[in-house]
Motif scaffolding. Structure first.
Motif, PDB file in Angstrom:
ATOM      1  N   GLY A 369      40.014  20.529  37.570  1.00 13.24           N
ATOM      2  CA  GLY A 369      38.947  19.648  38.193  1.00 13.24           C
ATOM      3  C   GLY A 369      38.377  20.235  39.459  1.00 13.24           C
ATOM      4  O   GLY A 369      38.650  21.403  39.728  1.00 13.24           O
ATOM      5  N   PRO A 370      37.234  19.793  40.007  1.00 13.06           N
ATOM      6  CA  PRO A 370      36.571  20.438  40.966  1.00 13.06           C
ATOM      7  C   PRO A 370      37.464  20.480  42.355  1.00 13.06           C
ATOM      8  O   PRO A 370      36.967  21.226  43.299  1.00 13.06           O
ATOM      9  N   HIS A 371      38.505  19.997  42.290  1.00 14.99           N
ATOM     10  CA  HIS A 371      39.376  19.958  43.532  1.00 14.99           C
ATOM     11  C   HIS A 371      40.384  21.117  43.606  1.00 14.99           C
ATOM     12  O   HIS A 371      41.165  21.316  44.526  1.00 14.99           O
ATOM     13  N   ARG A 372      40.345  21.668  42.336  1.00 15.83           N
ATOM     14  CA  ARG A 372      41.403  22.698  42.248  1.00 15.83           C
ATOM     15  C   ARG A 372      41.052  24.175  43.024  1.00 15.83           C
ATOM     16  O   ARG A 372      39.832  24.452  43.274  1.00 15.83           O
ATOM     17  N   MET A 373      42.047  24.750  43.520  1.00 16.34           N
ATOM     18  CA  MET A 373      41.946  25.774  44.479  1.00 16.34           C
ATOM     19  C   MET A 373      41.061  27.005  43.752  1.00 16.34           C
ATOM     20  O   MET A 373      41.171  27.285  42.550  1.00 16.34           O
ATOM     21  N   ALA A 374      40.426  28.002  44.500  1.00 17.22           N
ATOM     22  CA  ALA A 374      39.646  28.986  44.223  1.00 17.22           C
ATOM     23  C   ALA A 374      40.642  30.184  43.566  1.00 17.22           C
ATOM     24  O   ALA A 374      40.382  30.907  42.821  1.00 17.22           O
ATOM     25  N   GLY A 375      41.756  30.156  44.197  1.00 18.33           N
ATOM     26  CA  GLY A 375      42.714  31.217  43.971  1.00 18.33           C
ATOM     27  C   GLY A 375      43.925  31.541  45.078  1.00 18.33           C
ATOM     28  O   GLY A 375      43.697  30.551  46.359  1.00 18.33           O
ATOM     29  N   TYR A 376      44.830  32.516  45.139  1.00 18.10           N
ATOM     30  CA  TYR A 376      45.716  32.834  46.080  1.00 18.10           C
ATOM     31  C   TYR A 376      44.814  33.864  46.925  1.00 18.10           C
ATOM     32  O   TYR A 376      44.340  35.057  46.231  1.00 18.10           O
TER      33      TYR A 376
END
Length: 529
Positions: A369-376
């Motif tokens: 979803g659009p709420h997911r992180m971009a990454g670590y």
């Protein structure tokens, strides 16, 4: 003024705060400890002053700024001001040890550091070990340390107009840290867009123009976009407290007419354990969000008896994908023990060991979803391990029903993979304890799952202790379990022990079975077989 990316509404601070200041300037926005109150217009002007003061201190778009604050009002002011400027907020946990603080700031390559008086001594001790930080900023009065900017002094004379916005949409907004079990906490990168998507959680929950959200001092991490952001985005009044324990909760809810809260089930177990709540007017509560722990039928019944007008919702998410699923459990809409369906605009699925989606079977939970992180941050290898074709696969196991309801079972590292199917150790343990002669049981899969690697097939070790006055025979127990457990859950080796290893866990409870210790003690028996 021409705005980058075409609109200011892609900026988190503008979309949360300025938009409501323009829409409903005189609506109450925030109350702090019953002592200070702000309308949306007043709060926006205060945040603008903070933003101009930070800009004068050298905080600008793209700069990485470590923020270590305890006072919830100051957290809100600084986080929102830096969001408008487009600075990257490194949201530090004030409960970390000093060495962890220093290491996290260094790894995140922050060059500015904002802190308050409550942590001033700790900051002074870690400061020599952070040569990369060139700007030190204190909130809450001047510092005795040389070269520290007094942000309050700059704020008092700062302008109230909107600062030039410096971050939008897919630009990074903040680093929120996981509570990782090994090594340093991982820095989860959330963007303006992912944080705005998280802020929309309350759009799916009943509310009205008079709704009031109450919370305590958990907003310095992912709690900010998961709690403060949604309340402000939907135009609620946000009640910020320093203490949100049961005693203060009983004072604040009646005083502020709180309608919406988000907590863990054990909070209500403590709240309702005594009689202190009996005289408190809690009748305004309408929505209770619960996550992080299982909710039992007995506790839900006690909650509904005391709070009959409150809807009780269960939710599931992680720092990497907050508030992904939720559902109401007190009206039968979501089965008790489940976490509901994916909220609007988000998705959830469960995959088996081969990566294919499964329904009605245990597997790894995937969130999208659009709420997911971009990454670590600065961990490309780890990011690639958990972000797969748009899905976040974080290591939790669960089951999705045919109608999309998620039931969370636990962490993958605790689960057992045998015969191509996942099982929870508790399933094996419960079957063993059901045998009359067994007093206690602990099951583990060997070898252990290695973080960041594909799960390998395991064998099952079951350690058991006989009831007083009884004896146990491993072969007879194995035969008994073969009649109650399917093949993929049957132990490969049974150890009859005098006692099982226990430890006192961080929750302060009576202690949990230390499965890791069982694996370490007895894995060699399987290896030799």
């Amino acid at each position: 003024m021409a705005r980058p990316h075409g609109t200011p509404y892609g900026n988190y601070g503008h979309a949360l705060l300025t938009a409501n200041a323009l829409r409903t300037p005189d609506r109450a926005a925030l109350t702090y400890c019953g002592e200070q109150s702000f309308t949306y217009d007043e709060l926006n002007r205060l945040v603008n002053r903070r933003a101009h003061a930070l800009l004068a201190s050298g905080v600008e778009a793209g700069r990485r700024v470590a923020v270590l604050l305890n006072e919830t009002l100051k957290v809100a002011e600084v986080y929102l001001a830096q969001a408008k400027l487009g600075a990257l907020t490194s949201a530090l946990n004030p409960y970390w040890p000093e060495e962890t603080l220093r290491a996290v700031v260094a790894h995140s390559e922050c060059t500015a550091f904002v802190y308050d008086a409550t942590v001033e001594e700790a900051v002074a001790r870690i400061r020599p070990g952070l040569p990369g930080v060139t700007t030190w900023i204190k909130v809450g009065g001047p510092s005795a340390e040389p070269g520290v900017v007094d942000l309050d002094a700059l704020t008092s004379g700062a302008a109230e107009d909107e600062p030039e916005l410096g971050g939008f949409w897919d630009d990074p907004l903040a680093l929120y840290y996981t509570s990782g079990t090994t090594g340093l906490p991982k820095a989860v990168v959330h963007t303006h867009a992912s944080s705005l998507a998280t802020a929309q959680i309350w759009l799916d929950v009943p509310r009205n123009p008079g709704s009031v959200f109450g919370t305590g001092a958990i907003i310095w991490g992912i709690g900010f976009p998961a709690i403060v952001g949604p309340a402000l985005y939907t135009g609620m009044r946000l009640v910020l407290e320093q203490d949100w324990g049961p005693a203060n909760f009983l004072r604040v809810v009646p005083r502020e007419r709180v309608t919406h809260v988000s907590q863990i089930p054990s909070f209500y177990a403590a709240l309702l354990a005594g009689d202190d709540h009996a005289g408190a007017d809690l009748s305004t509560l309408r929505v209770i969000m619960l996550g992080g722990e299982p909710l039992t039928a007995a506790l839900l019944a006690r909650m509904k008896e005391r709070l009959p007008d409150a809807g009780v919702y269960s939710y599931y998410g992680q720092t990497e994908a907050p508030y992904s699923c939720f559902g109401r459990v007190d009206d039968g809409g979501t089965p008790l023990g489940s976490s509901g369906r994916a909220r609007t605009g988000c998705a959830v699925r469960v995959t088996g060991p081969d990566g294919d989606a499964v329904v009605g079977r245990t597997g790894e939970i995937n969130l999208a979803g659009p709420h997911r992180m971009a990454g670590y941050d600065r961990l490309p290898g780890r990011t690639a391990e958990v972000l797969r074709d748009g899905w976040y696969v974080g290591g939790d196991l669960g089951v999705v029903s045919e109608d999309g309801v998620l039931t969370v079972l636990g962490r993958r590292e605790d689960a057992i993979l045998k015969g191509g199917r996942w099982s929870q150790p508790a399933t094996v343990e419960e079957a063993a304890v059901a045998v009359d002669e067994v007093a206690e049981a602990g099951a583990v899969g060997v070898p252990a799952h290695e973080e960041g690697q594909d799960a390998a097939p395991q064998r099952i070790i079951l350690a058991v202790v006989a009831r007083a006055g009884h004896s146990l025979d491993a072969e007879k127990l194995a035969a008994a379990l073969a009649t109650t457990l399917p093949e993929h859950q049957r132990p490969d080796h049974i150890v009859v022990a005098d006692e099982l290893p226990h430890f006192q866990d961080a929750s302060g409870g009576p202690g949990k079975l230390l499965r890791r210790e069982i694996r370490e003690r007895y894995q060699h028996l399987v290896d030799q077989a």
